[in-house]
Write a protein that holds these residues in place. Structure first.
Motif, PDB file in Angstrom:
ATOM      1  N   PRO A  92       0.807  -1.229   0.000  1.00  0.00           N
ATOM      2  CA  PRO A  92       0.000   0.000   0.000  1.00  0.00           C
ATOM      3  C   PRO A  92       0.836   1.273   0.000  1.00  0.00           C
ATOM      4  O   PRO A  92       0.351   2.327  -0.442  1.00  0.00           O
ATOM      5  N   GLN A  93       2.081   1.190   0.468  1.00  0.00           N
ATOM      6  CA  GLN A  93       2.920   2.384   0.517  1.00  0.00           C
ATOM      7  C   GLN A  93       3.179   2.967  -0.878  1.00  0.00           C
ATOM      8  O   GLN A  93       3.477   4.155  -1.011  1.00  0.00           O
ATOM      9  N   LEU A  94       3.058   2.128  -1.918  1.00  0.00           N
ATOM     10  CA  LEU A  94       3.328   2.600  -3.283  1.00  0.00           C
ATOM     11  C   LEU A  94       2.091   2.487  -4.176  1.00  0.00           C
ATOM     12  O   LEU A  94       2.203   2.428  -5.401  1.00  0.00           O
ATOM     13  N   ALA A  95       0.932   2.489  -3.569  1.00  0.00           N
ATOM     14  CA  ALA A  95      -0.309   2.387  -4.341  1.00  0.00           C
ATOM     15  C   ALA A  95      -0.542   3.591  -5.242  1.00  0.00           C
ATOM     16  O   ALA A  95      -1.316   3.518  -6.196  1.00  0.00           O
ATOM     17  N   ASP A  96       0.132   4.708  -4.957  1.00  0.00           N
ATOM     18  CA  ASP A  96      -0.022   5.929  -5.747  1.00  0.00           C
ATOM     19  C   ASP A  96       1.003   5.999  -6.878  1.00  0.00           C
ATOM     20  O   ASP A  96       1.413   7.096  -7.304  1.00  0.00           O
ATOM     21  N   ASN A  97       1.414   4.833  -7.393  1.00  0.00           N
ATOM     22  CA  ASN A  97       2.496   4.801  -8.375  1.00  0.00           C
ATOM     23  C   ASN A  97       2.261   5.712  -9.578  1.00  0.00           C
ATOM     24  O   ASN A  97       3.147   6.470  -9.979  1.00  0.00           O
ATOM     25  N   THR A  98       1.071   5.645 -10.167  1.00  0.00           N
ATOM     26  CA  THR A  98       0.796   6.441 -11.359  1.00  0.00           C
ATOM     27  C   THR A  98       0.761   7.927 -11.037  1.00  0.00           C
ATOM     28  O   THR A  98       1.278   8.757 -11.801  1.00  0.00           O
ATOM     29  N   GLU A  99       0.169   8.270  -9.888  1.00  0.00           N
ATOM     30  CA  GLU A  99       0.103   9.684  -9.501  1.00  0.00           C
ATOM     31  C   GLU A  99       1.496  10.271  -9.298  1.00  0.00           C
ATOM     32  O   GLU A  99       1.767  11.408  -9.692  1.00  0.00           O
ATOM     33  N   VAL A 100       2.379   9.482  -8.698  1.00  0.00           N
ATOM     34  CA  VAL A 100       3.746   9.960  -8.481  1.00  0.00           C
ATOM     35  C   VAL A 100       4.471  10.131  -9.812  1.00  0.00           C
ATOM     36  O   VAL A 100       5.108  11.157 -10.074  1.00  0.00           O
ATOM     37  N   LEU A 101       4.384   9.125 -10.678  1.00  0.00           N
ATOM     38  CA  LEU A 101       5.036   9.225 -11.979  1.00  0.00           C
ATOM     39  C   LEU A 101       4.537  10.427 -12.774  1.00  0.00           C
ATOM     40  O   LEU A 101       5.324  11.117 -13.437  1.00  0.00           O
ATOM     41  N   ALA A 102       3.238  10.662 -12.718  1.00  0.00           N
ATOM     42  CA  ALA A 102       2.670  11.781 -13.473  1.00  0.00           C
ATOM     43  C   ALA A 102       3.001  13.124 -12.847  1.00  0.00           C
ATOM     44  O   ALA A 102       3.048  14.149 -13.550  1.00  0.00           O
ATOM     45  N   GLY A 103       3.270  13.133 -11.548  1.00  0.00           N
ATOM     46  CA  GLY A 103       3.460  14.403 -10.845  1.00  0.00           C
ATOM     47  C   GLY A 103       4.879  14.903 -10.785  1.00  0.00           C
ATOM     48  O   GLY A 103       5.108  16.102 -10.587  1.00  0.00           O
ATOM     49  N   ILE A 104       5.872  14.022 -10.945  1.00  0.00           N
ATOM     50  CA  ILE A 104       7.256  14.463 -10.802  1.00  0.00           C
ATOM     51  C   ILE A 104       7.708  15.252 -12.025  1.00  0.00           C
ATOM     52  O   ILE A 104       7.208  15.074 -13.138  1.00  0.00           O
ATOM     53  N   ASP A 105       8.660  16.129 -11.797  1.00  0.00           N
ATOM     54  CA  ASP A 105       9.211  16.996 -12.839  1.00  0.00           C
ATOM     55  C   ASP A 105      10.661  16.595 -13.047  1.00  0.00           C
ATOM     56  O   ASP A 105      11.551  17.014 -12.306  1.00  0.00           O
ATOM     57  N   VAL A 106      10.903  15.761 -14.058  1.00  0.00           N
ATOM     58  CA  VAL A 106      12.213  15.146 -14.241  1.00  0.00           C
ATOM     59  C   VAL A 106      12.963  15.846 -15.381  1.00  0.00           C
ATOM     60  O   VAL A 106      12.452  15.940 -16.495  1.00  0.00           O
ATOM     61  N   PRO A 107      14.172  16.331 -15.112  1.00  0.00           N
ATOM     62  CA  PRO A 107      14.948  16.982 -16.174  1.00  0.00           C
ATOM     63  C   PRO A 107      15.307  16.013 -17.289  1.00  0.00           C
ATOM     64  O   PRO A 107      15.356  14.793 -17.097  1.00  0.00           O
ATOM     65  N   ALA A 108      15.585  16.559 -18.456  1.00  0.00           N
ATOM     66  CA  ALA A 108      16.045  15.752 -19.572  1.00  0.00           C
ATOM     67  C   ALA A 108      17.323  15.019 -19.181  1.00  0.00           C
ATOM     68  O   ALA A 108      18.184  15.564 -18.482  1.00  0.00           O
ATOM     69  N   GLY A 109      17.428  13.781 -19.601  1.00  0.00           N
ATOM     70  CA  GLY A 109      18.628  13.007 -19.321  1.00  0.00           C
ATOM     71  C   GLY A 109      18.544  12.157 -18.079  1.00  0.00           C
ATOM     72  O   GLY A 109      19.465  11.387 -17.796  1.00  0.00           O
ATOM     73  N   VAL A 110      17.452  12.273 -17.314  1.00  0.00           N
ATOM     74  CA  VAL A 110      17.254  11.436 -16.134  1.00  0.00           C
ATOM     75  C   VAL A 110      16.278  10.320 -16.496  1.00  0.00           C
ATOM     76  O   VAL A 110      15.169  10.576 -16.955  1.00  0.00           O
ATOM     77  N   SER A 111      16.693   9.078 -16.265  1.00  0.00           N
ATOM     78  CA  SER A 111      15.883   7.917 -16.632  1.00  0.00           C
ATOM     79  C   SER A 111      15.089   7.425 -15.428  1.00  0.00           C
ATOM     80  O   SER A 111      15.651   7.187 -14.361  1.00  0.00           O
ATOM     81  N   ARG A 112      13.780   7.257 -15.611  1.00  0.00           N
ATOM     82  CA  ARG A 112      12.875   6.806 -14.552  1.00  0.00           C
ATOM     83  C   ARG A 112      12.661   5.297 -14.654  1.00  0.00           C
ATOM     84  O   ARG A 112      12.370   4.781 -15.724  1.00  0.00           O
ATOM     85  N   SER A 113      12.775   4.625 -13.506  1.00  0.00           N
ATOM     86  CA  SER A 113      12.612   3.175 -13.468  1.00  0.00           C
ATOM     87  C   SER A 113      11.455   2.804 -12.554  1.00  0.00           C
ATOM     88  O   SER A 113      11.188   3.487 -11.559  1.00  0.00           O
ATOM     89  N   VAL A 114      10.767   1.704 -12.896  1.00  0.00           N
ATOM     90  CA  VAL A 114       9.704   1.165 -12.049  1.00  0.00           C
ATOM     91  C   VAL A 114       9.946  -0.324 -11.846  1.00  0.00           C
ATOM     92  O   VAL A 114      10.499  -1.007 -12.713  1.00  0.00           O
ATOM     93  N   LEU A 115       9.545  -0.818 -10.684  1.00  0.00           N
ATOM     94  CA  LEU A 115       9.705  -2.238 -10.371  1.00  0.00           C
ATOM     95  C   LEU A 115       8.475  -3.007 -10.836  1.00  0.00           C
ATOM     96  O   LEU A 115       7.342  -2.616 -10.538  1.00  0.00           O
ATOM     97  N   ILE A 116       8.707  -4.120 -11.542  1.00  0.00           N
ATOM     98  CA  ILE A 116       7.638  -4.926 -12.123  1.00  0.00           C
ATOM     99  C   ILE A 116       7.696  -6.319 -11.507  1.00  0.00           C
ATOM    100  O   ILE A 116       8.701  -7.025 -11.655  1.00  0.00           O
ATOM    101  N   PRO A 117       6.626  -6.800 -10.836  1.00  0.00           N
ATOM    102  CA  PRO A 117       6.680  -8.112 -10.198  1.00  0.00           C
ATOM    103  C   PRO A 117       6.317  -9.276 -11.113  1.00  0.00           C
ATOM    104  O   PRO A 117       6.773 -10.406 -10.900  1.00  0.00           O
TER     105      PRO A 117
END
Length: 306
Positions: free
Chosen positions: A58-83
């Motif tokens: 439950p601590q990461l249930a907001d996964n999509t909201e967090v991904l959509a909300g962050i402001d990531v500069p060009a050149g920074v790669s975002r990773s997600v864990l897939i079970p």
């Protein structure tokens, strides 16, 4: 002392590995603010969240909201864990919000069953479906083998077993293999020998990454041993957040600021601004309302001009 590389890559995993192990859920707005601080430290790769089922994590249930909300500069790669495949389906529904996928299994049969309720063989079979699909979707894939250096339930985990799994994951399409000391059981001699053997087995066409926990205070010593063995890719967590939810007493990852401080003092470049990283760690300590395990956060960086 062996020659050291002039630079290394550090992936920040605190927003996933750290936040998932907190007893209380961190507010989405706070997660976004902390990640926005981290991605401005110079770090080029960051593990943002997980697509594990929300009832399990439950601590990461907001996964999509967090991904959509962050402001990531060009050149920074975002990773997600897939079970598993269902997790990949959910992640690919927002595929434009990340560039990398992390998948995982354990080198220990007992730990794997306690962690994901599957045998190693069942987990591997599942990942052999997930990895090609993620690659087809244009994602970089890191496959992590937990308990690579020892298991709290079984003790020794044979190195050949871990490397056999790594070869199978590489052959399934993983471009990066991460080896996790999930409960801090590794020692520097073991680590040095392991990474020499890993490079011999896996060749030069796959990235090899070290992931150490500081459960028994040997995390940085193990990182140095891996570095001396030629490893140039590391994962760490700001503030020394993290742990493993399965066995008791499994404390956090090595602190990103401790790792970066040590590397910089040895003349190994990370591209990370230590002052900005410490700012992010102070911010997460304020959000959590407790002291953190990071040594550099307490003592500050070395100042040779004093």
């Amino acid at each position: 002392m062996p020659d050291l590389p002039s630079s290394v890559h550090v992936r920040e995993v605190g927003p996933r590995d750290g936040f998932q192990n907190e007893p209380e859920t961190i507010a989405t707005a706070d997660k976004i603010r902390l990640i926005d601080l981290l991605v401005r430290t110079g770090v080029k790769r960051i593990e943002v969240t997980s697509f594990v089922r929300p009832d399990v994590l439950p601590q990461l249930a907001d996964n999509t909201e967090v991904l959509a909300g962050i402001d990531v500069p060009a050149g920074v790669s975002r990773s997600v864990l897939i079970p598993n495949e269902r997790g990949l389906d959910n992640a690919l529904a927002v595929a434009d919000l990340f560039e990398e996928c992390g998948v995982f299994l354990s080198g220990s049969e007992t730990h794997n069953r306690k962690n994901v309720n599957r045998s190693i063989a069942e987990s591997l079979a599942g990942l052999q479906k997930v990895i090609p699909r993620a690659r087809e979707a244009g994602k970089q894939v890191e496959a992590v083998i937990a308990t690579s250096f020892g298991c709290p339930y079984e003790g020794d985990v044979p190195r050949d077993r871990v490397l056999d799994l790594a070869v199978a994951l590489r052959d399934a399409g993983a471009q990066e293999l991460g080896f996790g000391d999930t409960t801090g059981m590794a020692n520097p001699r073991q680590v040095r020998e392991f990474f020499v053997a890993a490079r011999e087995r896996l060749g030069d066409d796959v990235e090899i990454t070290a992931h150490f926990h500081n459960t028994r205070g040997q995390g940085l010593a193990n990182a140095l041993a891996a570095l001396e063995a030629g490893c140039t890719s590391f994962e760490s967590s700001f503030g020394e957040l993290g742990g493993c939810p399965v066995p008791k007493g499994a404390t956090g990852n090595i602190a990103s600021e401790d790792l970066v401080s040590m590397l910089h003092e040895m003349g190994v470049d990370t591209g990370i601004d230590l002052a900005k990283l410490l700012e992010a760690s102070r911010a997460v300590a304020e959000v959590l309302g407790r002291p953190l395990g990071s040594h550099t956060l307490v003592a500050g960086p070395v100042d040779w001009h004093r």
